[in-house]
Design a protein around this motif. Sequence first.
Motif, mmCIF file in Angstrom:
data_model
loop_
_atom_site.group_PDB
_atom_site.id
_atom_site.type_symbol
_atom_site.label_atom_id
_atom_site.label_comp_id
_atom_site.label_asym_id
_atom_site.label_seq_id
_atom_site.Cartn_x
_atom_site.Cartn_y
_atom_site.Cartn_z
ATOM 1 N N SER A 92 4.652 -1.782 9.543
ATOM 2 C CA SER A 92 3.943 -2.115 8.533
ATOM 3 C C SER A 92 5.026 -1.995 7.508
ATOM 4 O O SER A 92 4.800 -2.559 6.227
ATOM 5 C CB SER A 92 2.780 -1.359 8.217
ATOM 6 O OG SER A 92 2.069 -1.678 9.365
ATOM 7 N N SER A 93 6.045 -1.224 7.675
ATOM 8 C CA SER A 93 7.052 -0.906 6.559
ATOM 9 C C SER A 93 7.968 -2.222 6.367
ATOM 10 O O SER A 93 8.608 -2.025 5.298
ATOM 11 C CB SER A 93 8.001 0.428 6.721
ATOM 12 O OG SER A 93 7.051 1.455 6.809
ATOM 13 N N TYR A 94 8.068 -3.074 7.237
ATOM 14 C CA TYR A 94 8.582 -4.397 6.977
ATOM 15 C C TYR A 94 7.910 -5.308 6.147
ATOM 16 O O TYR A 94 6.951 -5.605 6.045
ATOM 17 C CB TYR A 94 8.910 -4.998 8.359
ATOM 18 C CG TYR A 94 9.953 -4.467 9.511
ATOM 19 C CD1 TYR A 94 11.424 -4.841 9.268
ATOM 20 C CD2 TYR A 94 9.597 -3.682 10.425
ATOM 21 C CE1 TYR A 94 12.064 -4.611 10.119
ATOM 22 C CE2 TYR A 94 10.407 -3.243 11.276
ATOM 23 C CZ TYR A 94 11.556 -3.613 11.447
ATOM 24 O OH TYR A 94 12.374 -3.028 12.118
ATOM 25 N N ARG A 95 8.471 -5.270 4.839
ATOM 26 C CA ARG A 95 7.881 -5.965 3.837
ATOM 27 C C ARG A 95 8.757 -6.748 2.824
ATOM 28 O O ARG A 95 9.709 -6.605 2.793
ATOM 29 C CB ARG A 95 6.901 -4.917 3.139
ATOM 30 C CG ARG A 95 7.725 -4.031 2.656
ATOM 31 C CD ARG A 95 6.799 -2.742 1.914
ATOM 32 N NE ARG A 95 7.403 -1.631 1.497
ATOM 33 C CZ ARG A 95 8.080 -0.733 1.670
ATOM 34 N NH1 ARG A 95 8.585 -0.659 3.036
ATOM 35 N NH2 ARG A 95 8.703 0.265 1.176
ATOM 36 N N SER A 105 -1.243 -1.918 -0.926
ATOM 37 C CA SER A 105 -0.956 -1.284 0.456
ATOM 38 C C SER A 105 0.182 -1.763 1.088
ATOM 39 O O SER A 105 0.976 -1.258 1.713
ATOM 40 C CB SER A 105 -2.280 -1.567 1.325
ATOM 41 O OG SER A 105 -2.101 -0.844 2.750
ATOM 42 N N GLU A 106 -0.025 -3.386 0.910
ATOM 43 C CA GLU A 106 1.359 -4.011 1.596
ATOM 44 C C GLU A 106 2.567 -3.859 0.874
ATOM 45 O O GLU A 106 3.610 -3.812 1.460
ATOM 46 C CB GLU A 106 0.820 -5.584 1.574
ATOM 47 C CG GLU A 106 -0.168 -5.898 2.593
ATOM 48 C CD GLU A 106 -0.454 -7.354 2.619
ATOM 49 O OE1 GLU A 106 0.195 -8.228 2.017
ATOM 50 O OE2 GLU A 106 -1.716 -7.891 3.520
ATOM 51 N N LEU A 107 2.465 -3.684 -0.359
ATOM 52 C CA LEU A 107 3.808 -3.471 -1.114
ATOM 53 C C LEU A 107 4.198 -2.178 -0.704
ATOM 54 O O LEU A 107 5.535 -2.023 -0.852
ATOM 55 C CB LEU A 107 3.444 -3.395 -2.736
ATOM 56 C CG LEU A 107 3.285 -4.861 -3.316
ATOM 57 C CD1 LEU A 107 2.596 -4.562 -4.896
ATOM 58 C CD2 LEU A 107 4.405 -5.519 -3.258
ATOM 59 N N LEU A 108 3.421 -1.190 -0.375
ATOM 60 C CA LEU A 108 3.987 0.248 -0.128
ATOM 61 C C LEU A 108 4.396 0.483 1.629
ATOM 62 O O LEU A 108 4.989 1.198 1.807
ATOM 63 C CB LEU A 108 2.841 1.351 -0.297
ATOM 64 C CG LEU A 108 2.493 1.481 -1.850
ATOM 65 C CD1 LEU A 108 1.469 2.418 -1.987
ATOM 66 C CD2 LEU A 108 3.918 2.156 -2.698
ATOM 67 N N GLY A 109 3.930 -0.884 2.234
ATOM 68 C CA GLY A 109 4.270 -0.811 3.601
ATOM 69 C C GLY A 109 3.333 0.147 4.339
ATOM 70 O O GLY A 109 3.773 0.774 5.350
ATOM 71 N N HIS A 110 1.973 0.051 4.113
ATOM 72 C CA HIS A 110 1.065 1.096 4.803
ATOM 73 C C HIS A 110 0.346 0.125 5.910
ATOM 74 O O HIS A 110 0.260 -0.995 5.492
ATOM 75 C CB HIS A 110 -0.053 1.687 3.844
ATOM 76 C CG HIS A 110 0.801 2.779 3.131
ATOM 77 N ND1 HIS A 110 0.208 3.177 1.949
ATOM 78 C CD2 HIS A 110 1.787 3.596 3.072
ATOM 79 C CE1 HIS A 110 0.996 4.108 1.335
ATOM 80 N NE2 HIS A 110 1.839 4.208 2.053
ATOM 81 N N SER A 111 0.062 0.836 7.021
ATOM 82 C CA SER A 111 -0.764 0.166 7.869
ATOM 83 C C SER A 111 -2.210 -0.139 7.823
ATOM 84 O O SER A 111 -2.834 -1.237 8.284
ATOM 85 C CB SER A 111 -0.659 0.849 9.448
ATOM 86 O OG SER A 111 -1.197 2.067 9.148
ATOM 87 N N ASN A 112 -2.783 0.665 6.828
ATOM 88 C CA ASN A 112 -4.099 0.311 6.439
ATOM 89 C C ASN A 112 -4.297 0.775 4.837
ATOM 90 O O ASN A 112 -3.666 1.790 4.538
ATOM 91 C CB ASN A 112 -5.338 0.838 7.383
ATOM 92 C CG ASN A 112 -5.173 2.353 7.470
ATOM 93 O OD1 ASN A 112 -5.173 3.025 6.565
ATOM 94 N ND2 ASN A 112 -4.567 3.028 8.642
ATOM 95 N N THR A 113 -5.399 0.225 4.442
ATOM 96 C CA THR A 113 -5.501 0.768 2.889
ATOM 97 C C THR A 113 -6.207 2.122 2.803
ATOM 98 O O THR A 113 -5.985 2.757 1.687
ATOM 99 C CB THR A 113 -6.598 -0.357 2.541
ATOM 100 O OG1 THR A 113 -8.142 -0.276 3.119
ATOM 101 C CG2 THR A 113 -6.276 -1.769 2.097
ATOM 102 N N SER A 114 -6.379 2.618 3.869
ATOM 103 C CA SER A 114 -7.189 4.168 3.697
ATOM 104 C C SER A 114 -5.842 5.049 3.219
ATOM 105 O O SER A 114 -5.955 5.920 2.527
ATOM 106 C CB SER A 114 -7.697 4.454 5.158
ATOM 107 O OG SER A 114 -8.909 3.610 5.400
ATOM 108 N N ASN A 159 -6.139 7.324 0.115
ATOM 109 C CA ASN A 159 -6.236 8.805 0.310
ATOM 110 C C ASN A 159 -4.918 9.460 0.040
ATOM 111 O O ASN A 159 -4.957 10.663 -0.432
ATOM 112 C CB ASN A 159 -6.344 9.157 1.817
ATOM 113 C CG ASN A 159 -7.831 8.739 2.100
ATOM 114 O OD1 ASN A 159 -8.603 8.541 1.417
ATOM 115 N ND2 ASN A 159 -8.030 8.434 3.517
ATOM 116 N N LYS A 160 -3.700 8.878 0.107
ATOM 117 C CA LYS A 160 -2.433 9.606 -0.211
ATOM 118 C C LYS A 160 -1.843 9.125 -1.572
ATOM 119 O O LYS A 160 -1.196 9.831 -2.264
ATOM 120 C CB LYS A 160 -1.364 9.494 0.921
ATOM 121 C CG LYS A 160 -1.837 10.052 2.179
ATOM 122 C CD LYS A 160 -0.988 9.919 3.238
ATOM 123 C CE LYS A 160 -0.356 11.237 3.563
ATOM 124 N NZ LYS A 160 0.641 11.126 4.726
#
Length: 371
Positions: free
Chosen positions: A255-258, A335-344, A348-349
Amino acid sequence: MAKRENVHLRKDGRYEARYIKGRDKEGRAVYGFCYAKTYEEAREKAKAARRKLGEPADPHSGKVGTFSYYCDCWLATNRTCLKISSYAKYRSDMYNHLKPYFGAKLPWEITQEMVDEFTSTLLYDKLLSPKTVRDLLALFRSVFSFIERRTGQKLKAPEIIYPKEPRKTVRVLDEGEESALLDCLAEEMDLCKFGVYIALRTGMRLGEVCALKWCDIDFQSSIISVCHTVQRIKCQDSDGSFSSRLVIGTPKSDSSYRTIPLMPDIEALCSRFSPGLPDTFILTGTEKCMDPRKLQRRLQGYLKKCGIGEAHFHTLRHTFATRCVEVGFDIKTLSELLGHSNTSITLNKYVHPNLNLKRENMSRLKSVICI
């Protein structure tokens, strides 16, 4: 009597095969013995006993089925599917923590009391964080499961009691601190300041910023492609020793590929600093990347100059996420801009509304409250 593969011909005419069945408190071998009328039968009995214990069939391999042995097997088995940085971390954790404590023990000798004492030692003697202890215990459990699969035995695994992680207050620059930092970066901006500015305005991680090349900037589409990261890790040299070196690899996860849209200010700075050499790194202008530690040190200097304390490079990422929420970004986009696999993970972080935003949201209740 003849000696072959730890099989001996006794005076009574029987063959005796010796194998290691355990270790005493000092780590010395405790032997078991098998007897048969023929050499081959005695050897096969010893092999069967070793397999039952989870030891290698070859008595001269120098490796018995201790926990340390299976740690090495786990590393060897998983090496091809692990990133270099992950492999280095697991190896370090095993050699610094798991092996010194459990290494000489056979798997079935590891008791619940030992695991509980191990946990307490990490927390209260070595003063490791609950997060680090949880990671070490998870690695221990993974090795234990590996032993069961490798040996085909159902071992009585100790219960893992993971320490509770206290909720952390994540540091975010307030508006005044962010403004002061931006003024500092704008003053005689160089490539290091440009790197810090990119992180503050895109939420990119330290290693990702240092790994950026000019070919990752697409001026026609106005996007940044995040496809590499750089880390300093311990690698094994050809002579078997270990040394620290910079390793450029893939991002933290798939997910970090963006791609991140270029804001006009960053695009203008890119045009200003671009040397016209696509294969060079942005922060150095050469084919050698910048050490993340150098950029971290530079950031600390900028923060000190601004009178900002208790902040680090990841604080820039938290700050970016918070500002995005404040201006109304939807969480999926962020979430996609940060490269996270999900919005949670994002919620949360990395999303930390400030008091003003909370007041603004609470004020919306006025329309439905009857006084």
